[in-house]
Design an enzyme around this catalytic site. Sequence first.
Site, PDB file in Angstrom:
ATOM      1  N   ASN A  21      27.357 -11.672  21.971  1.00 51.91           N
ATOM      2  CA  ASN A  21      28.280 -12.534  21.228  1.00 51.91           C
ATOM      3  C   ASN A  21      27.673 -13.927  21.178  1.00 51.91           C
ATOM      4  O   ASN A  21      27.672 -14.645  22.175  1.00 51.91           O
ATOM      5  CB  ASN A  21      29.634 -12.541  21.948  1.00 51.91           C
ATOM      6  N   LYS A  46      28.696 -16.445  19.634  1.00 49.41           N
ATOM      7  CA  LYS A  46      29.722 -17.495  19.510  1.00 49.41           C
ATOM      8  C   LYS A  46      29.315 -18.509  18.430  1.00 49.41           C
ATOM      9  O   LYS A  46      28.659 -18.137  17.464  1.00 49.41           O
ATOM     10  CB  LYS A  46      29.983 -18.136  20.877  1.00 49.41           C
ATOM     11  N   HIS A  84      39.136 -11.974  21.559  1.00 52.47           N
ATOM     12  CA  HIS A  84      38.307 -12.706  22.521  1.00 52.47           C
ATOM     13  C   HIS A  84      39.128 -13.828  23.154  1.00 52.47           C
ATOM     14  O   HIS A  84      39.967 -14.448  22.492  1.00 52.47           O
ATOM     15  CB  HIS A  84      37.062 -13.279  21.836  1.00 52.47           C
ATOM     16  N   GLU A 115      38.494 -16.782  23.846  1.00 50.96           N
ATOM     17  CA  GLU A 115      38.429 -18.095  23.191  1.00 50.96           C
ATOM     18  C   GLU A 115      39.366 -18.145  21.995  1.00 50.96           C
ATOM     19  O   GLU A 115      39.925 -19.191  21.665  1.00 50.96           O
ATOM     20  CB  GLU A 115      36.974 -18.417  22.821  1.00 50.96           C
ATOM     21  N   GLU A 145      36.966  -8.931  29.898  1.00 48.44           N
ATOM     22  CA  GLU A 145      36.312 -10.219  30.115  1.00 48.44           C
ATOM     23  C   GLU A 145      37.280 -11.147  30.858  1.00 48.44           C
ATOM     24  O   GLU A 145      38.111 -11.809  30.221  1.00 48.44           O
ATOM     25  CB  GLU A 145      35.935 -10.866  28.780  1.00 48.44           C
ATOM     26  N   GLY A 163      31.371 -17.955  30.651  1.00 43.69           N
ATOM     27  CA  GLY A 163      30.666 -19.233  30.500  1.00 43.69           C
ATOM     28  C   GLY A 163      30.686 -20.097  31.744  1.00 43.69           C
ATOM     29  O   GLY A 163      30.359 -21.282  31.688  1.00 43.69           O
ATOM     30  N   SER A 171      29.599 -14.075  32.186  1.00 43.58           N
ATOM     31  CA  SER A 171      28.437 -14.525  32.968  1.00 43.58           C
ATOM     32  C   SER A 171      27.470 -13.397  33.340  1.00 43.58           C
ATOM     33  O   SER A 171      26.830 -13.442  34.391  1.00 43.58           O
ATOM     34  CB  SER A 171      28.892 -15.297  34.216  1.00 43.58           C
TER      35      SER A 171
END
Length: 252
Positions: free
Chosen positions: A8, A10, A92, A94, A168, A174, A214
């Site tokens: 991904n 992003k 996701h 985010e 996730e 991240g 991560s």
Amino acid sequence: MQFFVGGNWKCNGTKESISKLVSDLNSVKLESDVDVVVAPPFIYIDQVKNSLTDRIEISAQNSWIGKGGAFTGEISVEQLKDIGCKWVILGHSERRHVIGEDDQFIGKKAAYTLSQGLGVIACIGELLKEREEGKTFDVCFQQMKAFAGKLPWLYAVPSWDNVVIAYEPVWAIGTGKVATPQQAQEVHVAVRDWLKKNVSAEVASKTRIIYGGSVNGGNCAELAKEEDIDGFLVGGASLKGPEFATIVNAVT
Ligand code: 13P
């Protein structure tokens, strides 16, 4: 079950950096028995599709909830199909926590995307606070319910054949703080069990549950050893071709 690894990207990259990443990906060795997918930003999908080896499939990072039309700034599933996408990442963290998409919106997008023949990488995962409060399973099951159409206002996914579930944990995304193999395995088992109880034993045994948060070239091999970790969704480390290849090849 065939291992599945998604990159991904992003909201990262320029024409130049993406051209370099594609050329790195074209030159690395990827084991043949792993499904490999990358998700560039929308505007670079065409560039990637035209230059990347067919060995790697293309995913979008999001899609509009239904047919295209007067929806300024959105991209429809039909358009994604038109430029050669095979997958869409939906739910996701985010998009849930930064942009504010809710279960209803995400569930409907998943149902629509699948109805148009694209695959869905369906993301679930808890916040740190939720984990600390012992709510990890509740949160993941609630998000699963939305994908499975088990909430009254939702559209059920028409078929699970094209769904990959990505667990996730938000606290691992991240942050450099990867879940331990045991932490990930525990949730993957619980999600598989949820599928067995709420969808079917067949879907539970066939659906890939991949881990994201991560993942890197150094920790992927240990994670890949866990029985219910069927692949990875990789953020930062997918922007480096050789490291992404190490992750793709982790299971072998
Ligand atoms: P990182 O690998 O950068 O933690 O991101 C994970 C992720 O969000 C993949 O979708």
